[in-house]
Motif scaffolding. Structure first.
Motif, PDB file in Angstrom:
ATOM      1  N   LEU A   1      -6.883  -3.890  -2.058  1.00 51.81           N
ATOM      2  CA  LEU A   1      -6.071  -4.710  -2.956  1.00 51.81           C
ATOM      3  C   LEU A   1      -5.599  -3.903  -4.166  1.00 51.81           C
ATOM      4  O   LEU A   1      -4.472  -4.072  -4.636  1.00 51.81           O
ATOM      5  CB  LEU A   1      -6.872  -5.925  -3.441  1.00 51.81           C
ATOM      6  CG  LEU A   1      -7.101  -7.054  -2.445  1.00 51.81           C
ATOM      7  CD1 LEU A   1      -8.124  -8.048  -2.997  1.00 51.81           C
ATOM      8  CD2 LEU A   1      -5.787  -7.778  -2.148  1.00 51.81           C
ATOM      9  N   PHE A   2      -6.474  -3.038  -4.670  1.00 53.25           N
ATOM     10  CA  PHE A   2      -6.188  -2.274  -5.882  1.00 53.25           C
ATOM     11  C   PHE A   2      -6.480  -0.786  -5.638  1.00 53.25           C
ATOM     12  O   PHE A   2      -7.528  -0.276  -6.058  1.00 53.25           O
ATOM     13  CB  PHE A   2      -7.048  -2.777  -7.048  1.00 53.25           C
ATOM     14  CG  PHE A   2      -6.957  -4.257  -7.293  1.00 53.25           C
ATOM     15  CD1 PHE A   2      -5.814  -4.820  -7.840  1.00 53.25           C
ATOM     16  CD2 PHE A   2      -8.029  -5.091  -6.995  1.00 53.25           C
ATOM     17  CE1 PHE A   2      -5.736  -6.180  -8.090  1.00 53.25           C
ATOM     18  CE2 PHE A   2      -7.966  -6.446  -7.240  1.00 53.25           C
ATOM     19  CZ  PHE A   2      -6.809  -7.000  -7.784  1.00 53.25           C
TER      20      PHE A   2
ATOM     21  N   MET B   1      -6.915  -5.752 -13.218  1.00 51.11           N
ATOM     22  CA  MET B   1      -7.209  -5.524 -11.808  1.00 51.11           C
ATOM     23  C   MET B   1      -8.703  -5.326 -11.601  1.00 51.11           C
ATOM     24  O   MET B   1      -9.299  -5.890 -10.667  1.00 51.11           O
ATOM     25  CB  MET B   1      -6.456  -4.288 -11.303  1.00 51.11           C
ATOM     26  CG  MET B   1      -4.961  -4.421 -11.235  1.00 51.11           C
ATOM     27  SD  MET B   1      -4.211  -2.853 -10.684  1.00 51.11           S
ATOM     28  CE  MET B   1      -2.472  -3.240 -10.851  1.00 51.11           C
TER      29      MET B   1
ATOM     30  N   ARG C   1       2.709  -8.351 -10.425  1.00 46.59           N
ATOM     31  CA  ARG C   1       1.797  -7.695  -9.472  1.00 46.59           C
ATOM     32  C   ARG C   1       0.489  -8.479  -9.354  1.00 46.59           C
ATOM     33  O   ARG C   1      -0.056  -8.645  -8.257  1.00 46.59           O
ATOM     34  CB  ARG C   1       1.526  -6.267  -9.917  1.00 46.59           C
ATOM     35  CG  ARG C   1       2.694  -5.310  -9.747  1.00 46.59           C
ATOM     36  CD  ARG C   1       2.305  -3.889 -10.123  1.00 46.59           C
ATOM     37  NE  ARG C   1       1.239  -3.372  -9.266  1.00 46.59           N
ATOM     38  CZ  ARG C   1       0.644  -2.201  -9.461  1.00 46.59           C
ATOM     39  NH1 ARG C   1       1.007  -1.436 -10.487  1.00 46.59           N
ATOM     40  NH2 ARG C   1      -0.300  -1.786  -8.647  1.00 46.59           N
TER      41      ARG C   1
ATOM     42  N   THR D   1      -1.092 -10.401  -6.054  1.00 40.63           N
ATOM     43  CA  THR D   1      -2.470 -10.179  -5.610  1.00 40.63           C
ATOM     44  C   THR D   1      -3.214 -11.493  -5.452  1.00 40.63           C
ATOM     45  O   THR D   1      -4.002 -11.655  -4.512  1.00 40.63           O
ATOM     46  CB  THR D   1      -3.211  -9.267  -6.608  1.00 40.63           C
ATOM     47  OG1 THR D   1      -2.494  -8.034  -6.741  1.00 40.63           O
ATOM     48  CG2 THR D   1      -4.623  -8.976  -6.130  1.00 40.63           C
TER      49      THR D   1
ATOM     50  N   GLU E   1      -2.315 -12.896  -2.219  1.00 39.84           N
ATOM     51  CA  GLU E   1      -2.958 -12.175  -1.120  1.00 39.84           C
ATOM     52  C   GLU E   1      -4.437 -12.550  -1.009  1.00 39.84           C
ATOM     53  O   GLU E   1      -4.964 -12.732   0.089  1.00 39.84           O
ATOM     54  CB  GLU E   1      -2.807 -10.667  -1.322  1.00 39.84           C
ATOM     55  CG  GLU E   1      -3.274  -9.850  -0.130  1.00 39.84           C
ATOM     56  CD  GLU E   1      -2.889  -8.389  -0.233  1.00 39.84           C
ATOM     57  OE1 GLU E   1      -3.344  -7.602   0.617  1.00 39.84           O
ATOM     58  OE2 GLU E   1      -2.124  -8.027  -1.156  1.00 39.84           O
TER      59      GLU E   1
END
Length: 270
Positions: free
Chosen positions: A130-131, A152, A182, A186, A189
């Protein structure tokens, strides 16, 4: 109460003599994204603290009502047991451990998890997917990351516990629009991978785009609730939280101002 989602029923919260929430009821169905909107002081962060059982750290207490998650009552549990039950919170302002490395911050997020070593390894792989920047900067101190990267890391740290429900408190606060977008991608997601999300957010446009249902808190009470698309079309929500005004009313106001009498005494002054 049945079901595998979150059910907050008639919750009231006080900080000493100050009542911060008054009989608030919300639901987060399994697999959903639900948003909570409201101005400063509306009780949004207090609601998340009540769910995560961190109120005591802020000298607050749940005075009435109940909180169930996955059919189990959790309002009597300690905060670490709530994490073990599958609920993780990302607090407002990121709150990373600035002097610890990125990798150590992520390890700290896994401490409350009841999962096996293999499960924690899978969780780490997930957050690195993811990051990717967190994998690249694993050995760097968290305090040296940018604001967006710290956000994040805060989200990734919460995900290390493999939560079923993620509580997000103002994830876009203080971020540039591109970084906020962003983070929003996320969140989508994370939800698509099966994690429910309760999103507290002052950026109402972003929150209503992500959520299927939303609640509006006003002075500690639920003022509005319903499907996110219906609330985004509500004149009150559009005016108070989306910065959209009634064009007809605005035009009428403009005509009214132009029709006001001019004070002769000041008309010729520059």
């Amino acid at each position: 109460m049945g079901g595998s989602g979150l059910v907050v029923q008639d919750a009231s919260v006080g900080y000493g003599p100050v009542r911060a929430l008054r009989q608030v009821s919300i639901e987060v169905p399994d697999g959903a994204v639900v948003a909570v909107l409201g101005g400063n002081g509306a009780g949004k962060s207090t609601l998340l603290r009540a769910i995560s059982r961190t109120l005591a750290f802020h000298r607050g207490a749940l005075t009435t009502g109940s909180i169930h998650f996955g059919g189990r009552r959790i309002d009597g549990l300690h905060a670490d047991r709530v994490v073990a039950a599958g609920v993780s919170q990302v607090p407002e302002g990121r709150r990373v451990f600035a002097r610890m490395t990125v990798a150590d911050n992520l390890r700290a997020g896994a401490l409350g998890s009841a999962g096996s070593r293999a499960a924690k390894a899978r969780a780490l792989e997930r957050v690195h997917e993811l990051f990717p920047v967190l994998a690249e900067r694993a050995g760097q101190r968290a305090g040296l990351l940018s604001g967006g990267e710290q956000q994040m890391l805060a989200v990734a740290r919460a995900l290390m516990g493999s939560p079923k429900l993620l509580l997000l408190d103002e994830p876009s606060l203080g971020l540039a629009p591109l970084m906020a977008a962003r983070i929003a991608d996320t969140i989508q997601e994370i939800n698509a991978q099966g994690t429910s999300v309760l999103l507290v957010e002052q950026n109402a446009a972003l929150a209503l785009r992500l959520a299927s249902r939303a609640y509006v808190l006003d002075v500690g009470e639920v003022a509005l609730a319903g499907p996110a698309d219906e609330l985004s079309a509500s004149d009150e929500v559009r005016r108070r939280y989306l910065g959209v005004v009634d064009e007809t009313a605005a035009a009428d106001a403009s005509r009214g101002v132009s029709a006001l009498p001019v004070l002769r005494r000041w008309a010729g002054r520059r």
